[in-house]
Design a protein around this motif. Sequence first.
Motif, short mmCIF file in Angstrom:
data_model
loop_
_atom_site.label_atom_id
_atom_site.label_comp_id
_atom_site.label_asym_id
_atom_site.label_seq_id
_atom_site.Cartn_x
_atom_site.Cartn_y
_atom_site.Cartn_z
N ILE A 3 4.63 7.53 1.58
CA ILE A 3 4.81 6.46 2.56
C ILE A 3 4.28 5.18 1.93
O ILE A 3 3.16 5.15 1.42
CB ILE A 3 4.07 6.74 3.88
N ALA A 4 5.09 4.13 1.98
CA ALA A 4 4.67 2.82 1.46
C ALA A 4 4.82 1.80 2.58
O ALA A 4 5.82 1.78 3.30
CB ALA A 4 5.53 2.41 0.27
N VAL A 5 3.79 0.97 2.73
CA VAL A 5 3.81 -0.12 3.70
C VAL A 5 4.04 -1.40 2.92
O VAL A 5 3.30 -1.70 1.98
CB VAL A 5 2.48 -0.18 4.49
N GLU A 6 5.07 -2.16 3.29
CA GLU A 6 5.46 -3.36 2.55
C GLU A 6 5.62 -4.53 3.52
O GLU A 6 5.72 -4.33 4.72
CB GLU A 6 6.78 -3.11 1.81
N GLY A 7 5.67 -5.72 2.98
CA GLY A 7 5.90 -6.91 3.79
C GLY A 7 4.67 -7.79 3.88
O GLY A 7 3.62 -7.52 3.29
N VAL A 8 4.79 -8.86 4.66
CA VAL A 8 3.73 -9.85 4.80
C VAL A 8 2.46 -9.22 5.37
O VAL A 8 1.35 -9.53 4.95
CB VAL A 8 4.20 -11.03 5.69
N LEU A 9 2.60 -8.31 6.33
CA LEU A 9 1.44 -7.68 6.96
C LEU A 9 0.98 -6.40 6.25
O LEU A 9 0.13 -5.69 6.76
CB LEU A 9 1.74 -7.36 8.43
N MET A 45 0.83 -1.16 0.00
CA MET A 45 0.00 0.00 0.00
C MET A 45 0.88 1.24 0.00
O MET A 45 1.89 1.28 0.69
CB MET A 45 -0.89 0.00 1.24
N LYS A 46 0.51 2.24 -0.80
CA LYS A 46 1.30 3.45 -0.92
C LYS A 46 0.37 4.66 -0.86
O LYS A 46 -0.68 4.67 -1.48
CB LYS A 46 2.05 3.45 -2.25
N GLU A 47 0.78 5.68 -0.10
CA GLU A 47 0.05 6.95 -0.02
C GLU A 47 1.03 8.07 -0.36
O GLU A 47 2.18 8.05 0.06
CB GLU A 47 -0.52 7.18 1.38
N THR A 48 0.53 9.05 -1.12
CA THR A 48 1.37 10.17 -1.54
C THR A 48 0.61 11.48 -1.33
O THR A 48 -0.58 11.56 -1.63
CB THR A 48 1.76 10.04 -3.02
N GLY A 63 11.87 -6.69 10.08
CA GLY A 63 12.32 -7.71 9.14
C GLY A 63 11.48 -7.71 7.88
O GLY A 63 11.18 -6.67 7.33
N GLY A 64 11.05 -8.86 7.41
CA GLY A 64 10.20 -8.94 6.22
C GLY A 64 8.72 -8.95 6.56
O GLY A 64 7.87 -9.02 5.68
N VAL A 65 8.41 -8.86 7.86
CA VAL A 65 7.01 -8.92 8.30
C VAL A 65 6.29 -7.62 7.95
O VAL A 65 5.21 -7.63 7.38
CB VAL A 65 6.93 -9.21 9.81
N LEU A 66 6.89 -6.50 8.30
CA LEU A 66 6.29 -5.20 8.04
C LEU A 66 7.41 -4.18 7.86
O LEU A 66 8.30 -4.07 8.71
CB LEU A 66 5.38 -4.77 9.19
N ALA A 67 7.38 -3.46 6.76
CA ALA A 67 8.39 -2.45 6.48
C ALA A 67 7.70 -1.15 6.08
O ALA A 67 6.67 -1.17 5.40
CB ALA A 67 9.33 -2.90 5.37
N LEU A 68 8.25 -0.06 6.52
CA LEU A 68 7.73 1.26 6.20
C LEU A 68 8.79 2.02 5.41
O LEU A 68 9.93 2.13 5.87
CB LEU A 68 7.39 2.01 7.49
N HIS A 69 8.43 2.46 4.24
CA HIS A 69 9.33 3.23 3.37
C HIS A 69 8.76 4.64 3.30
O HIS A 69 7.61 4.83 2.93
CB HIS A 69 9.36 2.58 1.98
#
Length: 165
Positions: free
Chosen positions: A104-110, A1-4, A80-86
């Motif tokens: 802001i982008a939310v990445e990972g398994v969750l 998910m990404k928000e700009t 880790g790879g569970v949840l990452a915030l860019h």
Amino acid sequence: MKETTSFALSITPIRAWTHIVDLAAFALWHPSYRFRGTAAPDATVGLTFGLLKGELPLRADARIIAYERAHRLAWRTGLGGVLALHEEYVFDGAGEQTQVRHMIAVEGVLSPLGYVVRRGLRSAMRAQDAALIRYLTKEVRGSGFPVNRHRRRVRKAQLVPKGRP
């Protein structure tokens, strides 16, 4: 998910970028981020941020993944790879006008959980952007002490004897 989000500033891109890379200054304007360390290419800095309207402070390491002078600053933090915030700030413009894009982008398994909190994320980003605009506007104006641009000769105090006007 990404928000700009995006907004305009009445300062040069280099000046806006300089204030953003001053990570210690985030404490002066950002509603929830507190950084420990100095921004540099591929640096790892400490980040404390508040979840649930600041009620739940979390500490994590953030890695600077983009450090482009007068153009871009980005970092990544997470579990880790569970949840990452860019998170990223991009500055475009010429002269005294700068267009800022905040992403802001939310990445990972969750990351699918990000869609549940999407409205809150948008609201938080708008609050962060408004706080940055207020901070930079105040910084552009200066410290609040007026500058006397007129040269005036300083007069020495003259003692006037009593009885003489």
